[in-house]
Design a protein around this motif. Sequence first.
Motif, PDB file in Angstrom:
ATOM      1  N   ASN A 174     -37.330  -3.802  18.286  1.00 20.41           N
ATOM      2  CA  ASN A 174     -37.338  -2.623  17.424  1.00 20.41           C
ATOM      3  C   ASN A 174     -37.582  -3.053  15.987  1.00 20.41           C
ATOM      4  O   ASN A 174     -36.956  -4.006  15.510  1.00 20.41           O
ATOM      5  CB  ASN A 174     -36.006  -1.873  17.519  1.00 20.41           C
ATOM      6  N   ILE A 175     -38.475  -2.346  15.306  1.00 19.73           N
ATOM      7  CA  ILE A 175     -38.694  -2.582  13.882  1.00 19.73           C
ATOM      8  C   ILE A 175     -38.380  -1.304  13.126  1.00 19.73           C
ATOM      9  O   ILE A 175     -38.456  -0.208  13.673  1.00 19.73           O
ATOM     10  CB  ILE A 175     -40.127  -3.056  13.583  1.00 19.73           C
TER      11      ILE A 175
ATOM     12  N   LYS B 166     -35.846   4.336   9.982  1.00 26.71           N
ATOM     13  CA  LYS B 166     -36.066   4.748  11.363  1.00 26.71           C
ATOM     14  C   LYS B 166     -36.665   3.597  12.151  1.00 26.71           C
ATOM     15  O   LYS B 166     -37.563   2.911  11.685  1.00 26.71           O
ATOM     16  CB  LYS B 166     -37.007   5.951  11.399  1.00 26.71           C
ATOM     17  N   THR B 167     -36.147   3.362  13.358  1.00 23.42           N
ATOM     18  CA  THR B 167     -36.628   2.248  14.168  1.00 23.42           C
ATOM     19  C   THR B 167     -37.584   2.732  15.250  1.00 23.42           C
ATOM     20  O   THR B 167     -37.494   3.863  15.719  1.00 23.42           O
ATOM     21  CB  THR B 167     -35.463   1.494  14.823  1.00 23.42           C
ATOM     22  N   MET B 168     -38.482   1.841  15.637  1.00 18.12           N
ATOM     23  CA  MET B 168     -39.421   2.149  16.705  1.00 18.12           C
ATOM     24  C   MET B 168     -39.716   0.870  17.486  1.00 18.12           C
ATOM     25  O   MET B 168     -39.726  -0.221  16.920  1.00 18.12           O
ATOM     26  CB  MET B 168     -40.714   2.726  16.127  1.00 18.12           C
ATOM     27  N   PRO B 169     -39.937   0.995  18.801  1.00 16.90           N
ATOM     28  CA  PRO B 169     -40.196  -0.199  19.610  1.00 16.90           C
ATOM     29  C   PRO B 169     -41.631  -0.684  19.440  1.00 16.90           C
ATOM     30  O   PRO B 169     -42.559   0.108  19.325  1.00 16.90           O
ATOM     31  CB  PRO B 169     -39.936   0.300  21.043  1.00 16.90           C
ATOM     32  N   VAL B 170     -41.790  -1.994  19.409  1.00 19.43           N
ATOM     33  CA  VAL B 170     -43.121  -2.597  19.361  1.00 19.43           C
ATOM     34  C   VAL B 170     -43.157  -3.779  20.323  1.00 19.43           C
ATOM     35  O   VAL B 170     -42.119  -4.320  20.699  1.00 19.43           O
ATOM     36  CB  VAL B 170     -43.490  -3.086  17.936  1.00 19.43           C
ATOM     37  N   GLU B 171     -44.352  -4.149  20.724  1.00 23.01           N
ATOM     38  CA  GLU B 171     -44.542  -5.319  21.568  1.00 23.01           C
ATOM     39  C   GLU B 171     -45.379  -6.337  20.807  1.00 23.01           C
ATOM     40  O   GLU B 171     -46.302  -5.984  20.082  1.00 23.01           O
ATOM     41  CB  GLU B 171     -45.230  -4.947  22.884  1.00 23.01           C
ATOM     42  N   GLU B 172     -45.015  -7.616  20.959  1.00 26.99           N
ATOM     43  CA  GLU B 172     -45.746  -8.684  20.300  1.00 26.99           C
ATOM     44  C   GLU B 172     -45.997  -9.812  21.290  1.00 26.99           C
ATOM     45  O   GLU B 172     -45.257  -9.990  22.256  1.00 26.99           O
ATOM     46  CB  GLU B 172     -44.952  -9.236  19.102  1.00 26.99           C
TER      47      GLU B 172
ATOM     48  N   ASN C 148     -34.374  -7.653  16.779  1.00 22.44           N
ATOM     49  CA  ASN C 148     -34.412  -6.232  16.412  1.00 22.44           C
ATOM     50  C   ASN C 148     -34.018  -6.035  14.956  1.00 22.44           C
ATOM     51  O   ASN C 148     -33.098  -6.683  14.455  1.00 22.44           O
ATOM     52  CB  ASN C 148     -33.465  -5.428  17.309  1.00 22.44           C
ATOM     53  N   GLU C 149     -34.712  -5.128  14.288  1.00 20.12           N
ATOM     54  CA  GLU C 149     -34.372  -4.771  12.910  1.00 20.12           C
ATOM     55  C   GLU C 149     -33.371  -3.623  12.920  1.00 20.12           C
ATOM     56  O   GLU C 149     -33.478  -2.702  13.727  1.00 20.12           O
ATOM     57  CB  GLU C 149     -35.626  -4.374  12.138  1.00 20.12           C
TER      58      GLU C 149
END
Length: 346
Positions: free
Chosen positions: A193-194, A200-206, A229-230
């Motif tokens: 999560n960033i 506001k947080t949102m999921p990302v893939e790296e 996670n942030e």
Amino acid sequence: MGVDYYNVLKVPKTASDDDLKKSYRKLAMKWHPDKHPPSNKKDAEAKFKQISEAYEVLSDPQKRAIYDQYGEEGLKGQVPPPGAQQGGYSNGGPTGTFRFNPRNAEDIFAEFFGGSPFGGMGGISGIGSRSGRGNFGDGMFGGFGTTENVFRSFGNDAQSSGPRKAPPVENKLQCTLEELYTGSTRKMKISRNIADPSGKTMPVEEILTIEVKPGWKKGTKITFPEKGNEQPNVVPADLVFVIDERPHDVFKRDGNDLIMTQKVSLAEALTGCTVNLTTLDGRILNIPITEVITPNYEKVVPKEGMPIAKESGKRGNLRIKFETKFPTRLSTEQKQGIKRILGGAG
């Protein structure tokens, strides 16, 4: 119109004094430079100064009225607004131009909170550390006027000078012995999560790339700083991959050496044999054994072990142990023949 102070404070143009105070309290605590790591401190400092300037203008009725009519240019002397001189302005000449000079951002912060919740603001370029008590501390926090109380209201540690860092997150990275022998490139897909500037947080893939070096051992750690996670007021955790070694069908690792066990018959143990094997990088070795294989015998093949990670070009040894397969039964003739052959051996 220059800077949009309403947008900076994230309030509508109809915002009341309470709306301004609530928004400033939230944004100032979020963007104060001492709550950010050094890598992000300059950006946070610029944002913090802009938030303070916006609050100073919009919380003052006269400054707000001029700003609403003439914008930032009017406040800072580029447009000659009518009206009498007020505090915070200077008469720029016979044209009647009034110039707004923003106050020190840290002074505004200290007045609002009745002191600095961060126990001093050392090391912040361009922001002073003066503190004073103004009109806002008592009204906003119901009498909170000490550093200790302000910290308690926000759940902070009074001795802290910035956000805490989350503990590292460790994951095992399973590697074959071949990968640790030759080296390899591994691609790891992670989800985390960033947070955006609003919190506001949102999921990302790296995709993370790990270069496994020849000779790395079990327990070697590869760290990706702050890839966890942030979350508000917390420095993201480091993501750590720990090398783990999968069992191999033939070889076992002992430090920089490789060990294998070769089964031989009793006749081979006594008369010699050739060990044929495939190395971890695919080469074929034919190793002649001319000595008698005794119970503790071990054949050492130099420089056919694992690469030594810190010593380029060097390798450990290959150590071949032996397991002798004894016959389950012997005929009378076989026993007599062995006695004749070995009777004088010693």
